[in-house]
Scaffold this motif. Sequence first.
Motif, short mmCIF file in Angstrom:
data_model
loop_
_atom_site.label_atom_id
_atom_site.label_comp_id
_atom_site.label_asym_id
_atom_site.label_seq_id
_atom_site.Cartn_x
_atom_site.Cartn_y
_atom_site.Cartn_z
N ILE A 160 -9.82 -25.52 8.65
CA ILE A 160 -8.76 -26.59 8.42
C ILE A 160 -7.51 -25.95 8.57
CG2 ILE A 160 -8.18 -28.48 6.09
CD1 ILE A 160 -10.86 -28.69 5.84
N GLN A 161 -7.12 -24.48 7.65
CA GLN A 161 -6.01 -23.78 7.72
C GLN A 161 -5.93 -23.36 9.28
OE1 GLN A 161 -5.43 -21.99 3.90
NE2 GLN A 161 -8.15 -22.23 4.56
N GLY A 162 -6.82 -22.78 10.40
CA GLY A 162 -6.37 -22.10 11.66
C GLY A 162 -6.48 -21.26 11.96
N VAL A 163 -6.53 -20.33 10.32
CA VAL A 163 -6.04 -19.04 10.39
C VAL A 163 -7.60 -17.84 9.60
CG1 VAL A 163 -3.45 -18.86 10.90
CG2 VAL A 163 -4.77 -18.77 8.65
N PRO A 164 -7.55 -16.98 9.51
CA PRO A 164 -8.94 -16.33 8.54
C PRO A 164 -7.96 -16.20 7.58
CG PRO A 164 -8.39 -14.94 10.93
CD PRO A 164 -7.27 -16.08 11.35
N ILE A 165 -8.37 -16.19 6.41
CA ILE A 165 -8.59 -16.18 5.01
C ILE A 165 -9.53 -15.59 4.11
CG2 ILE A 165 -8.55 -17.24 2.82
CD1 ILE A 165 -6.97 -18.21 5.33
N LYS A 166 -9.26 -14.44 3.74
CA LYS A 166 -9.47 -13.64 2.24
C LYS A 166 -9.81 -14.67 1.40
CE LYS A 166 -9.91 -10.02 5.57
NZ LYS A 166 -11.35 -10.06 6.05
N GLY A 167 -10.36 -15.74 1.46
CA GLY A 167 -10.55 -16.30 0.05
C GLY A 167 -11.13 -17.64 0.32
N SER A 168 -10.01 -19.24 -0.12
CA SER A 168 -11.05 -20.30 -0.22
C SER A 168 -10.82 -20.49 0.85
CB SER A 168 -11.08 -20.67 -0.89
OG SER A 168 -9.71 -21.37 -0.83
N GLN A 169 -11.68 -21.26 2.20
CA GLN A 169 -12.33 -21.50 3.57
C GLN A 169 -13.32 -22.35 3.74
OE1 GLN A 169 -13.09 -17.92 5.79
NE2 GLN A 169 -12.74 -16.71 3.76
N ALA A 170 -13.33 -22.75 5.06
CA ALA A 170 -13.73 -23.79 5.60
C ALA A 170 -14.61 -23.37 6.70
CB ALA A 170 -13.17 -25.59 5.53
N GLN A 171 -15.45 -23.20 6.69
CA GLN A 171 -16.34 -23.02 8.19
C GLN A 171 -17.12 -23.52 9.11
OE1 GLN A 171 -14.95 -20.57 9.49
NE2 GLN A 171 -13.85 -19.48 7.65
N ARG A 172 -17.36 -24.04 10.60
CA ARG A 172 -18.04 -24.37 11.03
C ARG A 172 -19.37 -23.45 10.42
NH1 ARG A 172 -15.40 -26.16 16.36
NH2 ARG A 172 -15.06 -27.98 15.98
#
Length: 197
Positions: free
Chosen positions: A70-82
């Motif tokens: 959703i955010q389009g960049v790697p995140i160190k924290g809360s994220q959404a992944q396929r």
Amino acid sequence: MSASSRKLPIALRPGDILAFSGSGWKSDLINFATFGVPRFSVSHIGIVAEYQHEFLLFESTTLSDIPCRIQGVPIKGSQAQRVGPRLARYRGKVWAYKPFRPLYKHESERLTAFLVSGLGRPYDQVGAFRSGGVAFSWLESKIHAPNLASLFCSEWVAAALAEIGLLPTNHPSKWNPNRLIRFLTKKEFFKQPVRLK
């Protein structure tokens, strides 16, 4: 079935929890701290929700370098992944825990809204440490008020389940991955797991 769950042995749906047991030392350490068996018990969890007709895994981690869907960049924290790519790159075991009934449409929509609103928050390393073991988590709930400004994996999942009424808790920060999974299956809120990897 979405593209992210096509190759899995079961179809995923909103509210499903994916539980991970890694093959590295960080996973081993988490299991020791939360009374789990290294490389078998749960060291990380995430929850599935539907976003724009796709089932995504919402998780808080520092160990994924895949850009957030959703955010389009790697995140160190809360994220959404396929789910598919996330599982393909994971080293260790993965199980799916399903609620005893499918979520109602309004529950699924509320789950997605809650999770999307929490994207991009930093990983809560201090909170994750405090949730370890029974004594630490009990003390956490007595001394510290719930704080979702930063998130660790099981804290975010517990808060999401509480938001839709599937977990009776007023303090999501006290739940570590092993404790949360044990509670949900013991109380029969969730079924026994299906191995995905």
